[in-house]
Design a protein around this motif. Structure first.
Motif, PDB file in Angstrom:
ATOM      1  N   ARG A 118      24.004 -14.202  -9.844  1.00  0.00           N
ATOM      2  CA  ARG A 118      24.516 -15.638  -9.725  1.00  0.00           C
ATOM      3  C   ARG A 118      22.976 -16.182 -10.341  1.00  0.00           C
ATOM      4  O   ARG A 118      21.973 -15.110  -9.063  1.00  0.00           O
ATOM      5  CB  ARG A 118      24.814 -16.415  -8.833  1.00  0.00           C
ATOM      6  N   ALA A 119      22.316 -16.219 -11.281  1.00  0.00           N
ATOM      7  CA  ALA A 119      20.736 -16.686 -11.574  1.00  0.00           C
ATOM      8  C   ALA A 119      20.417 -18.540 -12.230  1.00  0.00           C
ATOM      9  O   ALA A 119      20.996 -18.763 -12.818  1.00  0.00           O
ATOM     10  CB  ALA A 119      19.973 -15.665 -12.532  1.00  0.00           C
ATOM     11  N   LEU A 120      19.321 -18.438 -12.101  1.00  0.00           N
ATOM     12  CA  LEU A 120      18.795 -20.084 -11.974  1.00  0.00           C
ATOM     13  C   LEU A 120      17.848 -19.522 -13.282  1.00  0.00           C
ATOM     14  O   LEU A 120      17.080 -19.054 -13.558  1.00  0.00           O
ATOM     15  CB  LEU A 120      17.722 -21.132 -11.170  1.00  0.00           C
ATOM     16  N   TYR A 121      18.010 -20.505 -14.878  1.00  0.00           N
ATOM     17  CA  TYR A 121      16.968 -20.700 -15.708  1.00  0.00           C
ATOM     18  C   TYR A 121      17.193 -21.840 -15.715  1.00  0.00           C
ATOM     19  O   TYR A 121      17.333 -23.055 -15.277  1.00  0.00           O
ATOM     20  CB  TYR A 121      17.753 -20.047 -16.682  1.00  0.00           C
ATOM     21  N   ARG A 122      15.755 -22.128 -16.399  1.00  0.00           N
ATOM     22  CA  ARG A 122      15.644 -23.511 -16.677  1.00  0.00           C
ATOM     23  C   ARG A 122      15.404 -23.926 -18.327  1.00  0.00           C
ATOM     24  O   ARG A 122      15.336 -24.789 -18.231  1.00  0.00           O
ATOM     25  CB  ARG A 122      13.882 -24.194 -16.225  1.00  0.00           C
ATOM     26  N   SER A 123      15.368 -22.882 -18.741  1.00  0.00           N
ATOM     27  CA  SER A 123      15.949 -22.879 -20.579  1.00  0.00           C
ATOM     28  C   SER A 123      16.324 -22.460 -20.837  1.00  0.00           C
ATOM     29  O   SER A 123      15.984 -21.081 -20.649  1.00  0.00           O
ATOM     30  CB  SER A 123      13.887 -23.530 -21.036  1.00  0.00           C
ATOM     31  N   ALA A 124      16.933 -22.672 -22.819  1.00  0.00           N
ATOM     32  CA  ALA A 124      17.611 -21.029 -22.956  1.00  0.00           C
ATOM     33  C   ALA A 124      16.556 -20.294 -23.528  1.00  0.00           C
ATOM     34  O   ALA A 124      16.643 -18.982 -24.120  1.00  0.00           O
ATOM     35  CB  ALA A 124      18.183 -22.101 -24.274  1.00  0.00           C
ATOM     36  N   GLU A 125      15.389 -20.565 -24.046  1.00  0.00           N
ATOM     37  CA  GLU A 125      13.941 -20.164 -23.623  1.00  0.00           C
ATOM     38  C   GLU A 125      13.959 -19.282 -23.276  1.00  0.00           C
ATOM     39  O   GLU A 125      13.599 -17.986 -23.465  1.00  0.00           O
ATOM     40  CB  GLU A 125      12.853 -20.844 -24.330  1.00  0.00           C
ATOM     41  N   LYS A 126      14.403 -18.908 -22.129  1.00  0.00           N
ATOM     42  CA  LYS A 126      13.624 -18.178 -20.961  1.00  0.00           C
ATOM     43  C   LYS A 126      14.648 -17.405 -21.047  1.00  0.00           C
ATOM     44  O   LYS A 126      14.357 -16.106 -21.094  1.00  0.00           O
ATOM     45  CB  LYS A 126      14.016 -19.177 -19.340  1.00  0.00           C
ATOM     46  N   LEU A 127      15.914 -17.107 -21.508  1.00  0.00           N
ATOM     47  CA  LEU A 127      16.879 -16.602 -21.378  1.00  0.00           C
ATOM     48  C   LEU A 127      17.151 -15.103 -22.786  1.00  0.00           C
ATOM     49  O   LEU A 127      16.982 -14.293 -22.284  1.00  0.00           O
ATOM     50  CB  LEU A 127      18.349 -17.502 -21.472  1.00  0.00           C
ATOM     51  N   GLU A 128      16.304 -15.729 -23.440  1.00  0.00           N
ATOM     52  CA  GLU A 128      15.400 -15.190 -24.655  1.00  0.00           C
ATOM     53  C   GLU A 128      14.895 -13.702 -23.780  1.00  0.00           C
ATOM     54  O   GLU A 128      14.748 -12.353 -24.474  1.00  0.00           O
ATOM     55  CB  GLU A 128      15.577 -15.364 -25.806  1.00  0.00           C
ATOM     56  N   ILE A 129      13.765 -14.068 -22.938  1.00  0.00           N
ATOM     57  CA  ILE A 129      13.389 -13.576 -22.881  1.00  0.00           C
ATOM     58  C   ILE A 129      13.726 -12.031 -21.159  1.00  0.00           C
ATOM     59  O   ILE A 129      13.643 -11.118 -21.458  1.00  0.00           O
ATOM     60  CB  ILE A 129      12.335 -13.731 -21.271  1.00  0.00           C
ATOM     61  N   VAL A 130      15.100 -12.713 -20.713  1.00  0.00           N
ATOM     62  CA  VAL A 130      15.748 -11.539 -20.076  1.00  0.00           C
ATOM     63  C   VAL A 130      16.034 -10.297 -21.361  1.00  0.00           C
ATOM     64  O   VAL A 130      16.093  -9.337 -20.203  1.00  0.00           O
ATOM     65  CB  VAL A 130      16.874 -12.828 -19.473  1.00  0.00           C
ATOM     66  N   LYS A 131      16.616 -10.643 -21.924  1.00  0.00           N
ATOM     67  CA  LYS A 131      17.429 -10.393 -23.108  1.00  0.00           C
ATOM     68  C   LYS A 131      16.640  -9.295 -23.347  1.00  0.00           C
ATOM     69  O   LYS A 131      17.073  -7.563 -23.420  1.00  0.00           O
ATOM     70  CB  LYS A 131      18.726 -10.812 -24.256  1.00  0.00           C
ATOM     71  N   LYS A 132      15.288  -9.864 -24.224  1.00  0.00           N
ATOM     72  CA  LYS A 132      14.500  -8.526 -24.434  1.00  0.00           C
ATOM     73  C   LYS A 132      14.233  -7.222 -22.870  1.00  0.00           C
ATOM     74  O   LYS A 132      13.994  -6.647 -23.436  1.00  0.00           O
ATOM     75  CB  LYS A 132      13.215  -9.107 -24.609  1.00  0.00           C
ATOM     76  N   ILE A 133      13.637  -8.359 -21.566  1.00  0.00           N
ATOM     77  CA  ILE A 133      12.979  -7.039 -20.651  1.00  0.00           C
ATOM     78  C   ILE A 133      14.309  -6.141 -20.983  1.00  0.00           C
ATOM     79  O   ILE A 133      14.923  -4.863 -20.544  1.00  0.00           O
ATOM     80  CB  ILE A 133      13.459  -8.183 -19.634  1.00  0.00           C
ATOM     81  N   PHE A 134      15.856  -6.457 -20.525  1.00  0.00           N
ATOM     82  CA  PHE A 134      17.272  -5.052 -20.664  1.00  0.00           C
ATOM     83  C   PHE A 134      16.817  -4.255 -21.702  1.00  0.00           C
ATOM     84  O   PHE A 134      17.382  -3.223 -22.009  1.00  0.00           O
ATOM     85  CB  PHE A 134      18.400  -6.655 -21.296  1.00  0.00           C
ATOM     86  N   GLY A 135      16.637  -4.736 -22.747  1.00  0.00           N
ATOM     87  CA  GLY A 135      16.335  -4.112 -24.180  1.00  0.00           C
ATOM     88  C   GLY A 135      15.549  -3.226 -23.753  1.00  0.00           C
ATOM     89  O   GLY A 135      15.888  -1.753 -24.619  1.00  0.00           O
ATOM     90  N   TYR A 136      14.795  -2.770 -22.610  1.00  0.00           N
ATOM     91  CA  TYR A 136      13.604  -1.908 -22.907  1.00  0.00           C
ATOM     92  C   TYR A 136      14.365  -0.692 -22.458  1.00  0.00           C
ATOM     93  O   TYR A 136      13.767   0.566 -22.330  1.00  0.00           O
ATOM     94  CB  TYR A 136      12.755  -2.253 -22.118  1.00  0.00           C
ATOM     95  N   TYR A 137      15.344  -0.698 -21.847  1.00  0.00           N
ATOM     96  CA  TYR A 137      15.526   0.313 -20.846  1.00  0.00           C
ATOM     97  C   TYR A 137      17.811   0.610 -21.266  1.00  0.00           C
ATOM     98  O   TYR A 137      17.819   0.963 -20.854  1.00  0.00           O
ATOM     99  CB  TYR A 137      16.287  -0.536 -19.092  1.00  0.00           C
ATOM    100  N   THR A 138      17.792  -0.552 -21.850  1.00  0.00           N
ATOM    101  CA  THR A 138      19.521  -0.255 -22.332  1.00  0.00           C
ATOM    102  C   THR A 138      20.217  -0.722 -23.646  1.00  0.00           C
ATOM    103  O   THR A 138      19.586  -1.562 -24.033  1.00  0.00           O
ATOM    104  CB  THR A 138      20.515  -1.035 -21.046  1.00  0.00           C
ATOM    105  N   ASN A 139      21.420  -0.086 -24.087  1.00  0.00           N
ATOM    106  CA  ASN A 139      21.666  -0.969 -25.730  1.00  0.00           C
ATOM    107  C   ASN A 139      22.657  -1.397 -25.182  1.00  0.00           C
ATOM    108  O   ASN A 139      23.373  -2.358 -25.889  1.00  0.00           O
ATOM    109  CB  ASN A 139      21.402   0.661 -26.144  1.00  0.00           C
ATOM    110  N   ASP A 140      22.759  -1.494 -23.837  1.00  0.00           N
ATOM    111  CA  ASP A 140      24.037  -1.904 -23.631  1.00  0.00           C
ATOM    112  C   ASP A 140      23.949  -4.091 -22.882  1.00  0.00           C
ATOM    113  O   ASP A 140      24.241  -3.935 -21.648  1.00  0.00           O
ATOM    114  CB  ASP A 140      25.017  -1.508 -22.428  1.00  0.00           C
TER     115      ASP A 140
END
Length: 335
Positions: free
Chosen positions: A27-49
């Motif tokens: 489970r993780a805390l977040y403060r705005s939807a825009e921040k969640l897009e950053i997480v997806k971007k980081i994931f995309g550096y390492y995986t296609n999943d």
């Protein structure tokens, strides 16, 4: 279930990727939807999943200063990784820094105790490690002093005191004190500014240096520490001690730019400090060059990583490899 605060930052996003890849319920805390897009971007550096891994996370809209949202986040939690923090070296931000870094950490500790969390990993900084006045290296036991210390490090030290309070109340804790964390994606802050600066091909480099570590190593060490019986200990996380000339040269080469070759003089830094102060008065932007900044550049510290290497038999990733990986992504995003 594991709770991660600061999940949309450099350390937190990489931690979430590793935990979800390990099939850990998180489970993780977040403060705005825009921040969640950053997480997806980081994931995309390492995986296609990206989508399936991201959807494994139980996201809670909240803040470490908002007790009701924290109470929701702490339901059925067994471990906590506290990565959230406010970073600024501007003395005028001290009250905000103290509120988020110290009071926010106190809230996390209190809820860990109240909900019988099994273990807490607190992400601090080498800024809370004492500096030596001789040629000796600094260890976890080197005495810390508030003198010549930037406001961020002061409030992170106060945050550590809250964590140690938790340990006295039988909460199992570990503290990590990473140096400059190298990793991709956050080009406007932290180590990302090294890549942004190097990309401009400047001739000058600042004096001094620091300890550096790859973000992946920070994550591996945190997870390993949480899965051992180690408790009530703090660990310096530094792979290499490098001068700023050395790290900027490595990054410049990786970006295909010329390496800096002219050292900034102390008098030039003082002029820069004045210009930085004027810029803040005109634009309101946060100051980056202060008296504590200049003192740190004049008196660099070498950090000892023996404790964590011995405790975990850990082998660090080379800084060159992390620089090359991050530089490749920087070039792709700035072409």
């Amino acid at each position: 279930m594991v709770l991660v605060t600061g999940g949309t930052g450099l350390v937190g996003s990489h931690l979430l990727l590793q935990l979800t890849q390990n099939n850990i319920s998180v489970r993780a805390l977040y403060r705005s939807a825009e921040k969640l897009e950053i997480v997806k971007k980081i994931f995309g550096y390492y995986t296609n999943d990206v989508t399936s891994l991201f959807n494994k996370i139980d996201w809670i809209l909240g803040d470490i200063l908002d007790i009701p949202s924290l109470e929701t986040a702490f339901e059925n939690i067994s471990q906590v990784y506290h990565c959230a923090a406010f970073i600024s070296f501007d003395p005028s931000d001290f009250k905000t820094l103290e509120r988020i870094n110290r009071e926010g950490t106190a809230n996390i500790v209190n809820l860990c105790i109240a909900t019988a969390v099994k273990k807490l990993c607190h992400v601090s900084t080498i800024g809370t490690i004492g500096r030596t006045t001789t040629s000796e290296v600094s260890t976890e036991e080197t005495e810390w002093s508030r003198q010549h210390t930037n406001p961020y490090a002061i409030t992170k030290y106060l945050a550590e005191m809250e964590v140690w309070r938790g340990a006295q109340e039988q909460l199992q804790i570990v503290i990590v004190n990473p140096g400059v964390i190298l990793g991709p994606g956050f080009w406007e802050s932290g180590s990302g500014t090294f890549f942004k600066t190097a990309s401009k091909g400047y001739s000058y480099y600042p004096p001094g240096g620091s300890g550096f570590i790859a973000v992946g190593d920070v994550i591996k060490i945190m997870i390993e520490l949480m899965n051992t019986d180690i408790k009530s200990e703090r660990f310096i996380l530094v792979a290499d001690n490098l001068t700023y000339k050395e790290i900027l040269s490595e990054i410049s080469i990786a970006l295909g730019k010329k390496s800096p070759y002219l050292p900034l003089k102390i008098w030039q830094l003082h002029i820069g400090k004045l210009a930085d102060h004027i810029r803040k008065m005109i634009t309101g932007k946060t100051r980056t060059i202060t008296n504590s900044t200049i003192h740190g550049l004049k008196h660099p510290t070498t950090f000892d990583n023996a404790k964590v290497k011995n405790a975990l038999k850990f082998k660090f990733k080379s800084i060159e490899d992390e620089v090359n990986f991050s530089a490749k992504i920087f070039i792709e995003e700035h072409s």
